[in-house]
Motif scaffolding. Structure first.
Motif, short mmCIF file in Angstrom:
data_model
loop_
_atom_site.label_atom_id
_atom_site.label_comp_id
_atom_site.label_asym_id
_atom_site.label_seq_id
_atom_site.Cartn_x
_atom_site.Cartn_y
_atom_site.Cartn_z
N LYS A 182 0.83 -1.21 0.00
CA LYS A 182 0.00 0.00 0.00
C LYS A 182 0.86 1.26 0.00
O LYS A 182 0.73 2.14 0.85
CB LYS A 182 -0.97 0.00 1.19
CG LYS A 182 -2.05 -1.06 1.10
CD LYS A 182 -3.15 -0.83 2.11
CE LYS A 182 -4.26 -1.86 1.95
NZ LYS A 182 -4.91 -1.76 0.61
N LEU A 183 1.73 1.35 -0.98
CA LEU A 183 2.65 2.47 -1.07
C LEU A 183 1.97 3.69 -1.70
O LEU A 183 1.10 3.55 -2.57
CB LEU A 183 3.88 2.07 -1.89
CG LEU A 183 4.67 0.88 -1.35
CD1 LEU A 183 5.87 0.60 -2.23
CD2 LEU A 183 5.11 1.12 0.09
N PRO A 184 2.35 4.89 -1.27
CA PRO A 184 1.72 6.13 -1.77
C PRO A 184 2.26 6.56 -3.13
O PRO A 184 3.01 7.52 -3.25
CB PRO A 184 2.06 7.15 -0.68
CG PRO A 184 3.40 6.69 -0.16
CD PRO A 184 3.35 5.18 -0.22
N ILE A 185 1.86 5.82 -4.17
CA ILE A 185 2.39 6.05 -5.51
C ILE A 185 1.26 6.26 -6.50
O ILE A 185 0.26 5.54 -6.47
CB ILE A 185 3.26 4.86 -5.98
CG1 ILE A 185 4.40 4.59 -5.00
CG2 ILE A 185 3.81 5.11 -7.38
CD1 ILE A 185 5.18 3.33 -5.31
N LEU A 186 1.43 7.23 -7.39
CA LEU A 186 0.55 7.39 -8.53
C LEU A 186 1.32 6.91 -9.76
O LEU A 186 2.33 7.50 -10.15
CB LEU A 186 0.15 8.85 -8.73
CG LEU A 186 -1.01 9.42 -7.89
CD1 LEU A 186 -0.66 9.39 -6.40
CD2 LEU A 186 -1.33 10.84 -8.33
N ALA A 217 -5.12 -5.27 -7.52
CA ALA A 217 -6.02 -4.77 -6.47
C ALA A 217 -5.83 -3.28 -6.19
O ALA A 217 -5.76 -2.84 -5.05
CB ALA A 217 -5.81 -5.58 -5.18
N MET A 218 -5.77 -2.52 -7.27
CA MET A 218 -5.71 -1.07 -7.12
C MET A 218 -6.64 -0.43 -8.14
O MET A 218 -6.98 -1.07 -9.15
CB MET A 218 -4.28 -0.55 -7.33
CG MET A 218 -3.77 -0.63 -8.76
SD MET A 218 -2.13 0.14 -8.98
CE MET A 218 -1.08 -1.01 -8.09
N GLU A 240 -4.99 12.03 -2.79
CA GLU A 240 -5.66 12.04 -1.49
C GLU A 240 -5.78 10.62 -0.95
O GLU A 240 -5.58 10.38 0.25
CB GLU A 240 -7.03 12.69 -1.62
CG GLU A 240 -6.98 14.19 -1.88
CD GLU A 240 -8.33 14.79 -2.21
OE1 GLU A 240 -9.32 14.00 -2.35
OE2 GLU A 240 -8.43 16.02 -2.34
N ARG A 241 -6.08 9.69 -1.81
CA ARG A 241 -6.19 8.29 -1.40
C ARG A 241 -4.84 7.77 -0.91
O ARG A 241 -4.75 7.08 0.12
CB ARG A 241 -6.68 7.45 -2.58
CG ARG A 241 -6.81 5.96 -2.31
CD ARG A 241 -7.41 5.24 -3.51
NE ARG A 241 -7.52 3.81 -3.25
CZ ARG A 241 -6.55 2.93 -3.50
NH1 ARG A 241 -5.41 3.36 -4.05
NH2 ARG A 241 -6.70 1.65 -3.22
N GLY A 247 -3.10 3.40 -0.60
CA GLY A 247 -2.25 2.71 -1.57
C GLY A 247 -2.23 3.37 -2.93
O GLY A 247 -2.72 4.48 -3.12
N PRO A 248 -1.66 2.67 -3.91
CA PRO A 248 -1.41 3.24 -5.23
C PRO A 248 -2.63 3.25 -6.14
O PRO A 248 -3.62 2.57 -5.90
CB PRO A 248 -0.34 2.32 -5.80
CG PRO A 248 -0.65 0.98 -5.19
CD PRO A 248 -1.13 1.29 -3.79
#
Length: 338
Positions: A182-186, A217-218, A240-241, A247-248
């Motif tokens: 669940k890394l904060p990546i776009l 699952a993203m 924001e998510r 997550g990504p």
């Protein structure tokens, strides 16, 4: 982007994506889009005159995806770019003068003249660099995301890549790992229809790159990459998510490069009619027309913004031409070995 307490209230017929961008921010958006277009046009002209050596990969026609995808980012957020990354650099706040200096191999370029067109980086500004390897930024972005999460930072990373990179193993590995942790990546795919000369329709078993998100699952979102307000809205929601720990997200911007893959491309794989059709979908003129239609800006104001961008590019070009060359005795200064 701050809430627009004036424009939105007075002009209720705007679509929500457009109304969400206040006038001050929109001026910045237009400035950056014009800077990207005019920077690349000036770079191309310099190349044709022999002032820049090597090659370059132009993103003329893709300005909305670069600016829209980064609009919700904070200064401390990160981007990772591609070989077609001039627009990403400017969208994240890079100075055209130092970018031109880098193109010209000058000492005061972002990488002291060593990186050139494909390897501009501005770590202080959150630009962790472009990459000449197809899909090369994807696994690096996973590392950046892991670092953000380990340090419990309120940051996100945006990694740009093309449709061709989505067929690389690194794409699948990166999305899988980013989703597991669940890394904060776009993950922003700029799908301009062609991986070099290969039509993406002949290279993929699914119609959209974003269709592959379900396997990891993203969320996978397809957006018109020439529609800046739409790109900005999708990217804002994804950011924001990510900040909230969700997550990504995989975002696919459907866009088009009006120039060839590189300066050596003779464009034999596509028709003049196709190029002209996409030229008529210019993201800059499209946005300007919508703003005028909703009385957000007058044509005169829009022209003033464009002229100011041109003046900034002219000044930047002069700066680069007058900049010093690197000293040969410093050849190994930034070279490291085990």
């Amino acid at each position: 982007m701050k809430a627009d307490t004036d424009t939105t209230a007075r002009r209720p017929n705007q679509r929500p994506e457009l109304a969400a961008i206040d006038d001050e921010t929109m001026r910045s958006v237009l400035r950056k889009m014009h800077l990207i277009r005019k920077f690349e046009e000036a770079a191309e002209a310099s190349y044709m005159r022999g002032l820049i050596h090597g090659t370059m990969h132009l993103s003329i026609g893709q300005e909305a995806s670069a600016v829209g995808a980064t609009l919700a980012l904070m200064d401390e957020d990160y981007i990772l770019s591609t070989h077609r990354g001039h627009g990403h650099c400017i969208a994240k706040g890079a100075e055209p003068a130092r970018m031109f200096a880098e193109f010209f191999g000058k000492e005061n370029g972002y990488c002291r003249g060593r990186g050139g067109s494909m390897h501009i980086a501005d770590v202080d500004g959150g630009n962790l660099g472009a990459n000449g390897i197809v899909g090369g930024g994807l696994p690096i972005a996973v590392g950046v995301g892991m670092s953000i999460k380990a340090q419990k930072l309120d940051r996100v990373a945006v990694v740009f890549f093309g449709d061709g990179a989505s067929n690389e193993g690194a794409f699948h590995e990166a999305l899988n790992m980013a989703s597991i942790w669940k890394l904060p990546i776009l993950f922003v795919c700029e799908n301009n229809k062609y991986g070099m000369s290969m039509d993406i329709g002949r290279a993929m078993a699914v119609p959209n790159v974003a269709d592959r998100a379900v396997a990891y699952a993203m969320p996978g979102v397809v957006v018109d990459g020439n529609d800046l307000p739409a790109v900005a809205a999708v990217a804002r929601e994804a950011a924001e998510r990510a900040r909230a720990g969700g997550g990504p997200t995989l975002i696919e911007c459907k866009t088009y490069r009006l120039r060839g893959h590189s300066k050596s491309d003779r464009n034999l794989y596509r028709t003049k009619e196709e190029i002209e059709d996409w030229r008529n979908r210019c993201p800059i003129r499209r946005l300007e027309a919508e703003l005028v239609a909703h009385e957000r800006f007058t044509p005169e104001v829009l022209m003033t913004i464009e002229e100011a961008a041109q003046a900034e590019i002219d000044t930047a070009l002069d700066f680069a031409k007058a900049s010093p060359d690197p000293d040969p005795k410093d050849l190994t200064r930034d070279v490291y070995a085990d």
